[in-house]
Enzyme design. Structure first.
Site, PDB file in Angstrom:
ATOM      1  N   SER A 119       0.818  -1.215   0.000  1.00 26.31           N
ATOM      2  CA  SER A 119       0.000   0.000   0.000  1.00 26.31           C
ATOM      3  C   SER A 119       0.853   1.267   0.000  1.00 26.31           C
ATOM      4  O   SER A 119       1.957   1.290   0.551  1.00 26.31           O
ATOM      5  CB  SER A 119      -0.904  -0.005   1.241  1.00 26.31           C
ATOM      6  N   TYR A 142      -2.394   5.601  -5.081  1.00 28.64           N
ATOM      7  CA  TYR A 142      -3.589   6.399  -5.346  1.00 28.64           C
ATOM      8  C   TYR A 142      -3.292   7.350  -6.501  1.00 28.64           C
ATOM      9  O   TYR A 142      -2.148   7.767  -6.695  1.00 28.64           O
ATOM     10  CB  TYR A 142      -3.997   7.173  -4.099  1.00 28.64           C
ATOM     11  N   THR A 167      -5.479   2.729  -7.274  1.00 28.48           N
ATOM     12  CA  THR A 167      -6.747   2.654  -6.541  1.00 28.48           C
ATOM     13  C   THR A 167      -7.525   3.941  -6.735  1.00 28.48           C
ATOM     14  O   THR A 167      -7.070   5.021  -6.341  1.00 28.48           O
ATOM     15  CB  THR A 167      -6.490   2.406  -5.047  1.00 28.48           C
ATOM     16  N   LYS A 263      -7.753  -0.354  -9.880  1.00 32.61           N
ATOM     17  CA  LYS A 263      -8.391  -1.009  -8.732  1.00 32.61           C
ATOM     18  C   LYS A 263      -9.526  -0.140  -8.197  1.00 32.61           C
ATOM     19  O   LYS A 263      -9.338   1.049  -7.942  1.00 32.61           O
ATOM     20  CB  LYS A 263      -7.360  -1.274  -7.632  1.00 32.61           C
ATOM     21  N   HIS A 287     -13.386  -1.623  -2.098  1.00 33.48           N
ATOM     22  CA  HIS A 287     -12.513  -1.252  -0.977  1.00 33.48           C
ATOM     23  C   HIS A 287     -12.925  -1.967   0.307  1.00 33.48           C
ATOM     24  O   HIS A 287     -12.855  -1.408   1.405  1.00 33.48           O
ATOM     25  CB  HIS A 287     -12.526   0.264  -0.765  1.00 33.48           C
TER      26      HIS A 287
END
Length: 400
Positions: A119, A142, A167, A263, A287
């Site tokens: 992450s 992100y 994401t 994602k 999520h």
């Protein structure tokens, strides 16, 4: 007993034989504030529950006397070879569960023959995690078009990551009321009662105070609470923005030389647009029910997305997987592999690296058993003929 180099002398403290067993054990080991972060969801937690229960809407259709005594679980997903069709999902603030979380996770993934998606908000930096690994893994980012996103992509490439999960379902943080009620935040809102709850978990509290590995190692200056506050502010300012659009994704596609997966997709038209822009695949995800409540469970939308783009891009499922039969169902409906987040975090809380290896071993055993009972030799052979929708309106439809 499981394979992949598991310590022969080690046993889980309790009789843990399912992912749910690990969930209950993890709850006992973590302070309430941390547990609600790990296991909670948005608003009324409707989607959180549906992610799990929606698998009940599908029946498996076994064939008998197929003569298969050897089964193949290996596959390729996100451009990486896997010994089974399960990868570890990106989970932020893993150090809250166990101070060594990201390092334990990547090592456990390799011991189980699979890969870890790190992450952006990890507790250890992408360079530290790459240094602890001996194989290639995935970096999750992100979206953004500024210097922070560009720098993270440059660093990830230099560290050896070649697959990027972008994401896109966090333009703003979801309304996780459980976390808010218990004061979970960065920094946490402490009260005497909450401090007492921490004191009832002395091992966790000791590790947290000693190692200071919360989050923020990728976009902050360290892993402590102060640095975590800084990292959250930077991420929300530079990466999690509601103004971002498809042009920003196109920019990221141009900048990133490796494989790129979108994602957070729940619609076939979004999946199609992502592939048209050059994405190598999509991750069907809500999520984990932590963002917008009352969106559909991921297994429900998987078939439509697989039909729309599966012939020209890879589809990965994220959300609700707790059993090997869930994995088999997802593959039969068009997924190449699945991501698991909470299950491996439960393993971290209970036993660190060894706990994650054991959770993955449980899933592996369940997948192999399911293939045997289905009469299927290879996970690549799973298709729609192996599933059907449950609860038909008329009993006569039960006749094959």
């Amino acid at each position: 007993m499981h394979a992949f180099g598991f310590d022969l002398h080690w046993r889980a403290p309790e009789r843990l034989i399912t992912v749910e067993d690990y969930r209950r054990a993890a709850r006992r080991r973590l302070p309430s504030m941390v547990w609600t972060y790990v296991d909670g969801g948005a608003d009324d937690r409707h989607t959180l529950g549906l992610n799990r229960s929606a698998f009940d809407g599908w029946w498996l259709r076994p064939s008998v006397l197929t003569g298969h005594d050897v089964h193949r679980l290996g596959t390729t997903a996100a451009g990486l070879e896997l010994s089974m069709p399960v990868m570890l999902a990106p989970t932020g603030f893993t150090g809250l569960t166990r101070w060594s979380g990201d390092l334990d996770a990547v090592r456990a993934a390799e011991r189980a023959g699979t890969r870890y998606a790190l992450s952006t908000t990890s507790s250890w930096s992408l360079e530290e995690v790459a240094g602890a690994a001996s194989r290639e893994h995935v970096f999750q980012l992100y979206p953004g078009t500024g210097g922070v996103a560009a720098d993270l992509m440059r660093r990830a490439w230099s560290a050896g990551y070649r697959t990027l999960f972008v994401t896109v379902d966090v333009p703003v943080k979801g309304n996780r009321e459980g976390e808010r009620k218990l004061g979970m935040g960065i920094p946490p809102a402490l009260t005497p009662r909450r401090a007492l709850n921490f004191a009832r978990h002395p091992r966790w509290t000791y590790d947290m105070l000693r190692h200071q590995r919360v989050a923020g190692a990728n976009v902050g200056t360290g892993g402590g609470v102060r640095e975590a506050v800084e990292s959250v502010e930077i991420a929300e300012r530079e990466l999690m923005q509601s103004r971002l659009d498809w042009d920003d994704l196109a920019w990221m596609r141009e900048q990133w030389r490796g494989r790129l997966y979108l994602k957070g997709v729940l619609r076939a038209d979004d999946a199609t647009r992502a592939v048209d822009l050059g994405c190598d695949g999509v991750v069907v995800s809500n999520h984990g029910g932590r963002q917008l409540d009352h969106v559909p469970p991921t297994i429900a939308v998987l078939p439509g997305i697989a039909d729309a783009v599966g012939h020209r891009a890879e589809v990965i499922l994220d959300g609700g997987v707790r059993r090997g039969t869930d994995v088999v169902t997802a593959l039969a409906l068009g997924a190449r592999a699945v991501l698991v987040g909470r299950p491996y975090v439960y393993g971290l809380a209970v036993g660190g690296e060894r706990g994650v290896v054991d959770v993955l071993g449980i899933l592996r055993d369940e997948i192999e058993r399911a293939l045997t009972l289905l009469g299927v030799r290879d996970v690549a052979d799973l298709d729609r003929s192996h599933v059907r929708r449950a609860d038909p309106p008329h009993h006569e439809e039960l006749v094959p």
